[in-house]
Design a protein around this motif. Structure first.
Motif, PDB file in Angstrom:
ATOM      1  N   ARG A  14      46.618  29.780  30.353  1.00 48.07           N
ATOM      2  CA  ARG A  14      45.318  30.696  30.266  1.00 48.07           C
ATOM      3  C   ARG A  14      43.976  29.838  29.883  1.00 48.07           C
ATOM      4  NH1 ARG A  14      46.265  36.208  27.406  1.00 48.07           N
ATOM      5  NH2 ARG A  14      43.274  37.007  27.305  1.00 48.07           N
ATOM      6  N   ALA A  15      43.474  29.683  30.327  1.00 40.57           N
ATOM      7  CA  ALA A  15      41.928  29.693  30.395  1.00 40.57           C
ATOM      8  C   ALA A  15      40.625  30.479  29.326  1.00 40.57           C
ATOM      9  CB  ALA A  15      41.690  28.489  31.572  1.00 40.57           C
ATOM     10  N   SER A  16      40.016  30.224  29.190  1.00 42.18           N
ATOM     11  CA  SER A  16      39.155  30.340  28.540  1.00 42.18           C
ATOM     12  C   SER A  16      37.820  29.468  29.207  1.00 42.18           C
ATOM     13  CB  SER A  16      39.383  30.681  27.490  1.00 42.18           C
ATOM     14  OG  SER A  16      39.540  29.681  26.224  1.00 42.18           O
ATOM     15  N   GLY A  17      36.430  30.364  28.591  1.00 39.01           N
ATOM     16  CA  GLY A  17      35.466  29.268  28.719  1.00 39.01           C
ATOM     17  C   GLY A  17      34.349  28.942  30.304  1.00 39.01           C
ATOM     18  N   ARG A  18      33.795  28.386  30.395  1.00 43.17           N
ATOM     19  CA  ARG A  18      32.809  27.981  31.332  1.00 43.17           C
ATOM     20  C   ARG A  18      34.298  27.247  32.475  1.00 43.17           C
ATOM     21  NH1 ARG A  18      29.685  26.405  35.168  1.00 43.17           N
ATOM     22  NH2 ARG A  18      28.080  27.268  35.648  1.00 43.17           N
ATOM     23  N   LEU A  19      34.489  28.007  33.710  1.00 41.46           N
ATOM     24  CA  LEU A  19      34.829  27.240  34.357  1.00 41.46           C
ATOM     25  C   LEU A  19      34.208  26.336  35.623  1.00 41.46           C
ATOM     26  CD1 LEU A  19      37.895  26.097  35.946  1.00 41.46           C
ATOM     27  CD2 LEU A  19      37.005  28.373  37.615  1.00 41.46           C
ATOM     28  N   THR A  20      34.282  24.935  35.640  1.00 38.13           N
ATOM     29  CA  THR A  20      33.345  23.652  35.981  1.00 38.13           C
ATOM     30  C   THR A  20      34.277  23.000  36.384  1.00 38.13           C
ATOM     31  OG1 THR A  20      33.188  22.036  34.293  1.00 38.13           O
ATOM     32  CG2 THR A  20      31.210  24.166  34.614  1.00 38.13           C
ATOM     33  N   LEU A  21      34.094  22.358  38.023  1.00 41.90           N
ATOM     34  CA  LEU A  21      34.426  21.504  38.715  1.00 41.90           C
ATOM     35  C   LEU A  21      35.679  20.365  37.809  1.00 41.90           C
ATOM     36  CD1 LEU A  21      35.428  20.402  41.367  1.00 41.90           C
ATOM     37  CD2 LEU A  21      33.095  18.668  41.030  1.00 41.90           C
ATOM     38  N   LEU A  22      35.126  20.034  36.893  1.00 38.87           N
ATOM     39  CA  LEU A  22      35.239  19.095  35.724  1.00 38.87           C
ATOM     40  C   LEU A  22      36.158  19.893  34.737  1.00 38.87           C
ATOM     41  CD1 LEU A  22      35.229  16.372  34.532  1.00 38.87           C
ATOM     42  CD2 LEU A  22      33.539  17.175  32.308  1.00 38.87           C
ATOM     43  N   ASP A  45      46.064  31.795  34.636  1.00 39.57           N
ATOM     44  CA  ASP A  45      45.223  33.261  34.397  1.00 39.57           C
ATOM     45  C   ASP A  45      43.848  32.952  34.007  1.00 39.57           C
ATOM     46  OD1 ASP A  45      44.466  35.680  32.543  1.00 39.57           O
ATOM     47  OD2 ASP A  45      46.731  35.711  31.822  1.00 39.57           O
ATOM     48  N   LEU A  46      42.777  33.324  34.685  1.00 41.58           N
ATOM     49  CA  LEU A  46      41.716  33.573  34.466  1.00 41.58           C
ATOM     50  C   LEU A  46      40.835  34.352  33.289  1.00 41.58           C
ATOM     51  CD1 LEU A  46      40.412  31.076  37.689  1.00 41.58           C
ATOM     52  CD2 LEU A  46      41.612  29.903  35.551  1.00 41.58           C
ATOM     53  N   ARG A  47      41.155  35.498  32.726  1.00 44.69           N
ATOM     54  CA  ARG A  47      40.600  36.558  32.560  1.00 44.69           C
ATOM     55  C   ARG A  47      39.351  36.053  30.942  1.00 44.69           C
ATOM     56  NH1 ARG A  47      45.728  40.002  30.845  1.00 44.69           N
ATOM     57  NH2 ARG A  47      46.583  38.624  31.656  1.00 44.69           N
ATOM     58  N   ASP A  48      40.278  35.274  30.979  1.00 44.48           N
ATOM     59  CA  ASP A  48      38.334  34.698  29.646  1.00 44.48           C
ATOM     60  C   ASP A  48      37.403  33.836  30.349  1.00 44.48           C
ATOM     61  OD1 ASP A  48      40.258  36.230  27.974  1.00 44.48           O
ATOM     62  OD2 ASP A  48      41.573  35.001  27.002  1.00 44.48           O
ATOM     63  N   VAL A  49      38.051  33.411  31.518  1.00 44.63           N
ATOM     64  CA  VAL A  49      36.646  32.390  31.797  1.00 44.63           C
ATOM     65  C   VAL A  49      35.439  33.548  31.212  1.00 44.63           C
ATOM     66  CG1 VAL A  49      35.813  31.199  33.506  1.00 44.63           C
ATOM     67  CG2 VAL A  49      38.322  30.818  32.984  1.00 44.63           C
ATOM     68  N   HIS A  78      43.387  37.116  38.039  1.00 47.48           N
ATOM     69  CA  HIS A  78      41.449  37.255  37.050  1.00 47.48           C
ATOM     70  C   HIS A  78      40.656  36.637  37.054  1.00 47.48           C
ATOM     71  CE1 HIS A  78      44.247  40.213  35.447  1.00 47.48           C
ATOM     72  NE2 HIS A  78      44.343  39.293  34.705  1.00 47.48           N
ATOM     73  N   ALA A  79      40.694  35.811  38.781  1.00 45.92           N
ATOM     74  CA  ALA A  79      39.778  35.078  39.190  1.00 45.92           C
ATOM     75  C   ALA A  79      37.657  35.466  38.891  1.00 45.92           C
ATOM     76  CB  ALA A  79      39.397  34.218  40.576  1.00 45.92           C
ATOM     77  N   PRO A  80      36.930  35.105  37.780  1.00 48.09           N
ATOM     78  CA  PRO A  80      36.147  35.682  38.053  1.00 48.09           C
ATOM     79  C   PRO A  80      35.168  34.607  39.190  1.00 48.09           C
ATOM     80  CG  PRO A  80      35.874  32.513  37.296  1.00 48.09           C
ATOM     81  CD  PRO A  80      37.173  33.578  37.567  1.00 48.09           C
ATOM     82  N   VAL A  81      33.621  35.777  39.873  1.00 46.03           N
ATOM     83  CA  VAL A  81      33.239  35.980  40.713  1.00 46.03           C
ATOM     84  C   VAL A  81      32.657  34.387  39.813  1.00 46.03           C
ATOM     85  CG1 VAL A  81      32.976  38.058  41.269  1.00 46.03           C
ATOM     86  CG2 VAL A  81      30.998  37.244  39.779  1.00 46.03           C
TER      87      VAL A  81
END
Length: 83
Positions: A14-22, A45-49, A78-81
């Protein structure tokens, strides 16, 4: 900053925050580790990204294809745009 919470029993991240390449590369390493530990299906699970860049999402799409080529499955929920 991206954070991850790992459930090694279920093979989920489960990931949270901002998704960058890193950040996506960090998730890739964790997913690969779970797959190597015997999880054929890894759930991400990217619901908290809160947002993501195109490069990070592209890396995860490519990882899903890599898993499929090896007989595995990467499920992204829950992939963000992109922003």
């Amino acid at each position: 900053m991206l954070r991850e919470t790992i459930d090694r029993r279920t093979g989920s991240i489960r990931a949270s925050g901002r998704l960058t390449l890193l950040g996506a590369d960090l998730l890739r390493g964790t997913a690969e580790s779970l797959h190597e530990d015997g999880h054929v299906r890894v759930v991400l699970d990217l619901r908290d990204v809160r947002d993501a860049d195109a490069a990070g999402l592209d890396l995860l799409r490519g990882l899903g294809q890599e898993f499929a080529a090896r007989g595995g499955e990467l499920v992204v929920r829950h992939a963000p745009v992109t922003v």
